[in-house]
Write an enzyme that holds these catalytic residues in place. Structure first.
Site, PDB file in Angstrom:
ATOM      1  N   HIS A 313     -53.863  -2.080  65.632  1.00 36.89           N
ATOM      2  CA  HIS A 313     -53.629  -1.689  67.017  1.00 36.89           C
ATOM      3  C   HIS A 313     -52.490  -2.508  67.586  1.00 36.89           C
ATOM      4  O   HIS A 313     -52.370  -3.690  67.266  1.00 36.89           O
ATOM      5  CB  HIS A 313     -54.898  -1.894  67.866  1.00 36.89           C
ATOM      6  CG  HIS A 313     -54.879  -1.062  69.097  1.00 36.89           C
ATOM      7  ND1 HIS A 313     -54.252  -1.486  70.244  1.00 36.89           N
ATOM      8  CD2 HIS A 313     -55.372   0.170  69.354  1.00 36.89           C
ATOM      9  CE1 HIS A 313     -54.376  -0.533  71.156  1.00 36.89           C
ATOM     10  NE2 HIS A 313     -55.039   0.478  70.643  1.00 36.89           N
ATOM     11  N   ASP A 369     -60.733   4.799  66.444  1.00 39.38           N
ATOM     12  CA  ASP A 369     -60.742   6.023  65.642  1.00 39.38           C
ATOM     13  C   ASP A 369     -61.443   5.872  64.304  1.00 39.38           C
ATOM     14  O   ASP A 369     -61.674   6.862  63.617  1.00 39.38           O
ATOM     15  CB  ASP A 369     -59.293   6.486  65.403  1.00 39.38           C
ATOM     16  CG  ASP A 369     -58.690   7.062  66.661  1.00 39.38           C
ATOM     17  OD1 ASP A 369     -59.422   7.734  67.397  1.00 39.38           O
ATOM     18  OD2 ASP A 369     -57.492   6.819  66.910  1.00 39.38           O
TER      19      ASP A 369
HETATM   20  N1  CMC Z   1     -52.734   0.077  57.352  1.00 38.73           N
HETATM   21  C1  CMC Z   1     -51.927  -0.739  56.626  1.00 38.73           C
HETATM   22  N2  CMC Z   1     -51.006  -1.548  57.165  1.00 38.73           N
HETATM   23  C2  CMC Z   1     -50.871  -1.528  58.497  1.00 38.73           C
HETATM   24  C3  CMC Z   1     -51.670  -0.714  59.317  1.00 38.73           C
HETATM   25  C4  CMC Z   1     -52.638   0.104  58.692  1.00 38.73           C
HETATM   26  N3  CMC Z   1     -53.438   0.900  59.416  1.00 38.73           N
HETATM   27  N4  CMC Z   1     -51.331  -0.891  60.608  1.00 38.73           N
HETATM   28  C5  CMC Z   1     -50.346  -1.795  60.595  1.00 38.73           C
HETATM   29  N5  CMC Z   1     -50.066  -2.169  59.323  1.00 38.73           N
HETATM   30  C6  CMC Z   1     -49.087  -3.178  58.903  1.00 38.73           C
HETATM   31  C7  CMC Z   1     -47.675  -2.636  59.036  1.00 38.73           C
HETATM   32  O1  CMC Z   1     -47.254  -2.001  57.859  1.00 38.73           O
HETATM   33  C8  CMC Z   1     -46.918  -3.929  59.311  1.00 38.73           C
HETATM   34  O2  CMC Z   1     -46.802  -4.616  58.110  1.00 38.73           O
HETATM   35  P1  CMC Z   1     -45.477  -5.491  57.787  1.00 38.73           P
HETATM   36  O3  CMC Z   1     -45.469  -6.580  58.828  1.00 38.73           O
HETATM   37  O4  CMC Z   1     -45.669  -5.986  56.405  1.00 38.73           O
HETATM   38  O5  CMC Z   1     -44.314  -4.563  57.941  1.00 38.73           O
HETATM   39  C9  CMC Z   1     -47.858  -4.710  60.196  1.00 38.73           C
HETATM   40  O6  CMC Z   1     -49.178  -4.275  59.823  1.00 38.73           O
HETATM   41  C10 CMC Z   1     -47.643  -4.507  61.692  1.00 38.73           C
HETATM   42  O7  CMC Z   1     -47.811  -3.120  61.970  1.00 38.73           O
HETATM   43  P2  CMC Z   1     -46.914  -2.294  62.991  1.00 38.73           P
HETATM   44  O8  CMC Z   1     -46.756  -0.896  62.466  1.00 38.73           O
HETATM   45  O9  CMC Z   1     -45.663  -3.048  63.311  1.00 38.73           O
HETATM   46  O10 CMC Z   1     -47.834  -2.296  64.269  1.00 38.73           O
HETATM   47  P3  CMC Z   1     -47.700  -1.366  65.554  1.00 38.73           P
HETATM   48  O11 CMC Z   1     -48.250  -2.128  66.666  1.00 38.73           O
HETATM   49  O12 CMC Z   1     -46.305  -0.829  65.684  1.00 38.73           O
HETATM   50  O13 CMC Z   1     -48.630  -0.110  65.191  1.00 38.73           O
HETATM   51  C11 CMC Z   1     -50.527   1.260  64.953  1.00 38.73           C
HETATM   52  C12 CMC Z   1     -49.914   0.036  65.643  1.00 38.73           C
HETATM   53  C13 CMC Z   1     -51.875   1.577  65.583  1.00 38.73           C
HETATM   54  C14 CMC Z   1     -49.594   2.501  65.145  1.00 38.73           C
HETATM   55  C15 CMC Z   1     -50.679   0.935  63.435  1.00 38.73           C
HETATM   56  O14 CMC Z   1     -51.572  -0.147  63.273  1.00 38.73           O
HETATM   57  C16 CMC Z   1     -51.150   2.140  62.639  1.00 38.73           C
HETATM   58  O15 CMC Z   1     -50.321   2.977  62.228  1.00 38.73           O
HETATM   59  N6  CMC Z   1     -52.509   2.280  62.397  1.00 38.73           N
HETATM   60  C17 CMC Z   1     -53.035   3.434  61.715  1.00 38.73           C
HETATM   61  C18 CMC Z   1     -53.123   4.615  62.675  1.00 38.73           C
HETATM   62  C19 CMC Z   1     -54.271   4.449  63.663  1.00 38.73           C
HETATM   63  O16 CMC Z   1     -55.381   4.111  63.301  1.00 38.73           O
HETATM   64  N7  CMC Z   1     -53.975   4.759  64.942  1.00 38.73           N
HETATM   65  C20 CMC Z   1     -54.971   4.719  66.011  1.00 38.73           C
HETATM   66  C21 CMC Z   1     -54.685   3.654  67.043  1.00 38.73           C
HETATM   67  S1  CMC Z   1     -56.085   3.377  68.123  1.00 38.73           S
HETATM   68  C22 CMC Z   1     -56.256   4.817  69.019  1.00 38.73           C
HETATM   69  C23 CMC Z   1     -55.130   5.085  69.907  1.00 38.73           C
HETATM   70  O17 CMC Z   1     -54.893   4.309  70.852  1.00 38.73           O
HETATM   71  O18 CMC Z   1     -54.469   6.096  69.704  1.00 38.73           O
END
Ligand code: CMC
Length: 436
Positions: A313, A369
């Site tokens: 998140h 989720d």
């Molecule tokens: N699985 C594997 N690795 C992950 C995941 C995941 N679900 N989420 C983040 N990472 C890794 C990402 O690859 C990055 O790694 P590195 O530093 O090595 O490049 C690191 O963790 C930081 O992630 P980020 O993408 O920079 O984080 P963000 O804040 O931009 O993204 C997020 C947040 C929710 C989009 C992301 O965690 C994600 O894609 N999660 C899976 C989708 C999901 O479950 N979404 C629902 C969110 S909650 C409901 C809502 O509010 O919609």
């Protein structure tokens, strides 16, 4: 250069090493005003300094009194009330009132609110024929997005956004009609007749009736399921400046009607990184299939082949309080429906991920989720419907934020800057000469 603020400790002194000049920039509420950076420039005819922040990871876009989140401590409050207390002791319509009006209703205000919402659940008959026109396999989120947007054509007065009574009426209509549109999207995909609202039923029970009623006189859902779904709606009701709320605010900042603004929010929610994640979680669990396949799946995630959906998140870096409440709601629902076999895989996946260095280092925990899809499946919703449930729950939050935006004197039309990286001043050759 600005004058130093009254309390000069609440300021940031910046030295521009290109010119040697120093600037004092006021700090208010832990932020600097990006406009103040504009004065930092190397020459009068060049643009001032700006910030680059794709995804708004460190930029406040508004002042808001709707929802408070402390991501490190796992705190979520609507108008100051902790989510745990609201989920335990309130109901979705009372929470909707709270979000939109800013305080809890008196008895008379609550009764009037529930009455208003209940008597606006019907939609114009033309909406029905409009929805019938979708392809048999249309995704219900696409149908919802289009039909919410279409409501603006049924209520052209909604464009009068400066009138408080008018805003109230559109907010009531939208909260009331969202379950009708959501349920009809579901029925369309099933090839079943649309069920009209039953105004004798409460908000959530009526939604279940519109989803599942067949030939019986009255559809009576199990009260434990009604309660669990109502709690899910509460948990999804608002989440400050998330992607879809930002979409509603951004589109709303053009002063368009609220149906068009909320349609943009539904579109943003549809994506797999946002509300679409619950659907993606279910597909992922099905693909994993059995516990023995979890280690190889986790290795694939760590190798960057895919994401562990339902984990991570932008704000919560410890735990998502909504996920904790949902886990408990799972037990209540499964008591009625029987345990979903995918639950075992989900629990094992969570356990393995939480002990793994990759997830620990990146502070990745289950989000709302991760378990919500399992509950929705127990209700016998196909995965395409999961995000529709999220959208119905999120509607009061979108509207509370939209209403706040409309009344906020600081707000302007959303219009970010860019860093231009393309070509300049090329000479155009007409096609007839280029293709000779
Ligand atoms: N699985 C594997 N690795 C992950 C995941 C995941 N679900 N989420 C983040 N990472 C890794 C990402 O690859 C990055 O790694 P590195 O530093 O090595 O490049 C690191 O963790 C930081 O992630 P980020 O993408 O920079 O984080 P963000 O804040 O931009 O993204 C997020 C947040 C929710 C989009 C992301 O965690 C994600 O894609 N999660 C899976 C989708 C999901 O479950 N979404 C629902 C969110 S909650 C409901 C809502 O509010 O919609």
């Amino acid at each position: 250069m600005t004058d130093a603020p009254a309390n000069s400790t609440d300021s940031l002194t910046v030295r521009d090493n290109r010119t040697g000049q120093e600037y004092d920039i006021p700090i208010t509420d832990g932020t600097i005003n990006a406009k103040d950076l504009g004065q930092i420039r190397t020459s009068d005819d060049l643009p001032g300094l700006a910030t680059y922040d794709p995804g708004f990871v460190n930029t406040a876009s508004c002042r808001s009194a709707v929802t408070y989140i402390d991501g490190d401590k796992g705190i979520l409050e609507y108008r100051g009330y902790p989510i745990e207390q609201l989920a335990e002791s309130s109901n979705f319509l009372e929470v909707a009132y709270l979000l939109i009006n800013g305080s809890l209703p008196s008895r008379a205000e609550y009764d009037a609110w529930v009455h208003e919402i209940t008597y606006h659940t019907f939609v114009h008959e033309n909406v029905k024929s409009f929805m019938e026109g979708f392809r048999y396999d249309a995704h219900p989120m696409g149908m919802l997005m289009a039909s919410v947007g279409a409501l603006s054509t049924f209520y052209p007065d909604a464009r009068n956004i400066s009138d408080a009574d008018n805003r109230h009426m559109q907010m009531v209509r939208m909260i009331a009609k969202m379950p009708t549109l959501g349920a009809w999207s579901f029925r369309h995909a099933q090839g079943k007749p649309f069920i009209y609202p039953d105004n004798d039923l409460g908000y959530t029970a009526n939604f279940l009736s519109m989803l599942f009623k067949m030939s019986e006189q009255k559809f009576e859902a199990d009260p434990r399921l009604v309660k669990a779904l109502d709690v899910l709606f509460i948990l999804h009701a608002d989440h400050e400046q998330n992607c879809s709320t930002n979409a509603v605010r951004s589109v709303g900042s053009s002063q368009v009607d609220p149906y068009s603004a909320v349609a943009a929010g539904v579109g943003a929610l549809y994506g797999p990184l946002h509300g679409g994640a619950n659907e993606a979680v279910l597909r992922m669990l099905r693909r994993i299939g059995k516990k023995e396949n979890i280690p190889s799946f986790i290795e694939g995630v760590k190798a960057g082949n895919e994401k562990l959906m339902g984990f991570g998140h932008r704000v919560y870096k410890n735990f998502d309080p909504r996920a904790t409440i949902i886990k408990k709601a799972c037990d209540d629902v499964f008591e009625v429906t029987g345990v979903n076999p995918l639950l075992e895989i989900a629990k094992e996946l969570e356990k393995i991920a939480l002990e793994d260095e990759y997830f620990i280092k990146r502070k990745l925990y289950p989000n709302v989720d991760f378990y919500s899809g399992l509950i929705y499946e127990a209700f016998q919703f196909p995965p395409e419907m999961f995000t529709v449930m999220f959208a119905i729950g999120r509607t009061p939050g979108w509207l509370a934020q939209w209403s706040e935006l409309i009344q906020d004197k600081d707000q302007k039309i959303a219009r970010p800057k860019q860093i231009y990286t393309g070509d300049r001043e090329l000479t155009f050759t007409p096609a007839a000469q280029r293709w000779r």
